[in-house]
Design an enzyme around this catalytic site. Structure first.
Site, PDB file in Angstrom:
ATOM      1  N   PRO A 193       0.811  -1.203   0.000  1.00 39.47           N
ATOM      2  CA  PRO A 193       0.000   0.000   0.000  1.00 39.47           C
ATOM      3  C   PRO A 193       0.842   1.250   0.000  1.00 39.47           C
ATOM      4  O   PRO A 193       1.955   1.275   0.511  1.00 39.47           O
ATOM      5  CB  PRO A 193      -0.760  -0.086   1.312  1.00 39.47           C
ATOM      6  CG  PRO A 193       0.114  -0.839   2.206  1.00 39.47           C
ATOM      7  CD  PRO A 193       0.988  -1.696   1.367  1.00 39.47           C
ATOM      8  N   LYS A 204       2.972   5.695   4.824  1.00 35.88           N
ATOM      9  CA  LYS A 204       2.278   4.550   4.219  1.00 35.88           C
ATOM     10  C   LYS A 204       2.251   3.361   5.167  1.00 35.88           C
ATOM     11  O   LYS A 204       1.939   2.253   4.761  1.00 35.88           O
ATOM     12  CB  LYS A 204       2.886   4.188   2.849  1.00 35.88           C
ATOM     13  CG  LYS A 204       4.339   3.824   2.882  1.00 35.88           C
ATOM     14  CD  LYS A 204       4.830   3.319   1.529  1.00 35.88           C
ATOM     15  CE  LYS A 204       5.040   4.401   0.501  1.00 35.88           C
ATOM     16  NZ  LYS A 204       5.977   3.959  -0.590  1.00 35.88           N
TER      17      LYS A 204
END
Length: 291
Positions: free
Chosen positions: A2, A55
């Site tokens: 991600p 992240k």
DNA sequence: CCGGTCACCTGAGTGC
DNA sequence: TGCACTCAGGTGACCG
């Protein structure tokens, strides 16, 4: 896996599901994912919240502990039921597991977290951490150590940067601008997909040295970063291969203009999109539109 | 300080 | 069907 939008969606899902719940137990199947001595310290603590950090996912635990998870390429969290032996030892075939609905077929589970759910929360069962490629890492930090980790390793994200500071950052680096955008210690949250899309939207070539850009270029990049990341969050993130948050897959990949489209026609000028490597990562861009 | 390369892992896809 | 090969959203170590 991600980048900022996916981490944002995952963190929000986990926060909603688990805030205030007590972690009652952990199973470690792959000890590089979470050191066993870190794992031992966690049970008994309240999960006070889950939030995105760049992240990464940060779990705030009681007594000033922080469990920080870097999902790398293929890490994911998924709720499910389990057998006493754990998912890897379930003797049934995956089809049989689906049929009786008690446990998801769950290859590649590396960790399991069990909870006493907070009052009013739905009991979603065990939270599995799966990770096909085994790159992801969870690390436990005490309060002061967490602050140090954050200070040293996670820069402000595009929503936290003010334009003046971002201009300064861009001016101060000779790196290719794409490498700078992906450097988590310079600006956090952006990876290969979104850097590719942001630079296309900004009309800037990925290998352009950052300090070669004008202040207006920097402003445009920051504005496009916010815009694209915000849209991606509202689309639930980008599902390219196997991204899936606890609440399901994202759809933002449908809006990618250039990522993964080398050789296809530029959506602006129609010429074929080029590809090359920048800092070891695949870049896709339009020679005509990105200078 | 910088860029390039590799290592860490597994699985999916492609071409022969 | 099988094999060899390439590629993948990340990041840290090492080298010149």
């Amino acid at each position: 896996m991600p980048e900022l939008p996916e981490a944002q969606v995952i963190a929000a899902d986990l926060d909603r599901a688990l805030k205030g719940s007590v972690i009652t137990g952990i199973t470690v199947w792959f000890s590089k994912a979470l050191r066993p001595d870190d794992a031992e310290r966690i049970p008994g603590h309240v999960l006070e919240g889950a939030e995105r950090l760049g992240k990464m996912i940060r779990f705030r635990l009681s007594e000033d502990l922080n469990l920080v998870c870097s999902l790398r390429m293929t890490g994911q969290f998924v709720f499910g039921r389990e057998y006493e032996d754990g998912p890897e030892k379930d003797p049934r075939t995956p089809a049989a597991r689906i049929r009786d609905g008690r446990a998801p077929p769950l290859p590649h589970a590396r960790l399991a977290f069990r909870f006493k759910y907070a009052p009013g929360k739905e009991d979603l069962g065990t939270l599995f951490y799966r990770d096909v490629r085994k790159f992801g890492r969870l690390t436990l930090f005490e309060g002061p150590d967490f602050m140090k980790f954050k200070r040293d390793s996670v820069a402000r994200d595009p929503f936290e940067f003010d334009p003046g500071a971002f201009r300064e950052l861009v001016k101060s680096s000779r790196k290719p601008v794409k490498t700078l955008l992906m450097d988590q210690r310079s600006i956090s949250g952006i990876g290969n997909i979104y850097a590719t899309e942001i630079l296309f939207a900004s009309g800037i070539h990925p290998s352009r040295p950052a300090n070669d850009l004008s202040p207006k270029d920097a402003d445009r990049i920051l504005a496009n970063s916010r815009e694209i990341l915000k849209l991606a969050v509202s689309g639930g993130g980008s599902t390219i291969a196997n991204f899936e948050a606890p609440s399901g897959k994202g759809s933002f990949q449908l809006f990618h203009k250039v990522y993964g489209k080398k050789g296809e026609n530029c959506p602006v000028c129609g010429r074929p999109l080029s590809g090359s490597k920048t800092g070891g990562r695949t870049s896709v861009y339009c020679e005509n539109c990105q200078k």
